[in-house]
Design an enzyme around this catalytic site. Sequence first.
Site, PDB file in Angstrom:
ATOM      1  N   CYS A  35       1.941   6.151 -26.095  1.00 18.04           N
ATOM      2  CA  CYS A  35       0.497   6.046 -26.292  1.00 18.04           C
ATOM      3  C   CYS A  35      -0.157   7.427 -26.230  1.00 18.04           C
ATOM      4  O   CYS A  35       0.032   8.238 -27.123  1.00 18.04           O
ATOM      5  CB  CYS A  35      -0.106   5.076 -25.282  1.00 18.04           C
ATOM      6  SG  CYS A  35      -1.744   4.469 -25.780  1.00 18.04           S
ATOM      7  N   HIS A 149       3.391   0.276 -26.328  1.00 18.73           N
ATOM      8  CA  HIS A 149       3.917   0.380 -24.962  1.00 18.73           C
ATOM      9  C   HIS A 149       5.253  -0.363 -24.836  1.00 18.73           C
ATOM     10  O   HIS A 149       5.270  -1.586 -24.624  1.00 18.73           O
ATOM     11  CB  HIS A 149       2.908  -0.177 -23.963  1.00 18.73           C
ATOM     12  CG  HIS A 149       1.699   0.685 -23.799  1.00 18.73           C
ATOM     13  ND1 HIS A 149       1.597   1.630 -22.811  1.00 18.73           N
ATOM     14  CD2 HIS A 149       0.565   0.763 -24.544  1.00 18.73           C
ATOM     15  CE1 HIS A 149       0.440   2.248 -22.925  1.00 18.73           C
ATOM     16  NE2 HIS A 149      -0.206   1.747 -23.970  1.00 18.73           N
ATOM     17  N   GLU A 151       7.207  -0.206 -22.372  1.00 20.73           N
ATOM     18  CA  GLU A 151       7.500  -0.471 -20.966  1.00 20.73           C
ATOM     19  C   GLU A 151       6.961  -1.810 -20.465  1.00 20.73           C
ATOM     20  O   GLU A 151       7.248  -2.211 -19.331  1.00 20.73           O
ATOM     21  CB  GLU A 151       6.952   0.667 -20.086  1.00 20.73           C
ATOM     22  CG  GLU A 151       5.455   0.644 -19.827  1.00 20.73           C
ATOM     23  CD  GLU A 151       4.612   1.221 -20.944  1.00 20.73           C
ATOM     24  OE1 GLU A 151       3.408   1.454 -20.711  1.00 20.73           O
ATOM     25  OE2 GLU A 151       5.145   1.441 -22.055  1.00 20.73           O
TER      26      GLU A 151
END
Length: 206
Positions: A35, A149, A151
């Site tokens: 990001c 993202h 994660e």
Amino acid sequence: LSGGPGSIHLDDISAVKNIISDEWNSKNIPILGICMGCQLIVAACDGSIESNKLNSEYGISSVKIEDSAMDYAIFSPHNMFIPTVENFDRIYNKKIAKNVSVWMSHKDSIVEREKGWVSDSLMVLAYSEGGSPSIIKFDEKSIYGFMFHPEVSHTRYGKTIIENFLRDVCCISTTWKTCNGLEETVSIIKDRVGESCVIMAVSGGV
């Protein structure tokens, strides 16, 4: 390089840009920008980021990985530095699909300078539903940037992408386990405390 609530248009990013462009770039250290971390890579490599508040990308979305990008290790692991059954299994089970459901959360977008390129050194590996660059890579170095993202659990293949980056791009062997950290911590505390007494705060006590 993690994401964050800031903006490269509002925050002083000169120090980070210098680290990326001078230190890490010259030493060829693998970098994964997520990001805002991705936007920092773009800014450090003379690319452009535009503020796009009216058409911000937020929530579940999808990205399409270019056919030419599928051979990169972060999508299709091929690092066989340890010829084990586990590594052979990873070659066939850790590949990423070309269309991936992801989690987006940004108001700024990467500007494509020409088709497939963000700057002279940054190529586009994938695009979002809206046509914006979503994955970029430094042409000849192991530097990747993701505008989504990986994660979070909402991103399909997110854990696999990170694992591929660590194991097949950085060539890190995954021998460390949580139990190793516990043993190391106990050993360090014993060495430091010796025969003395200690107050230990756990959970709510912290």
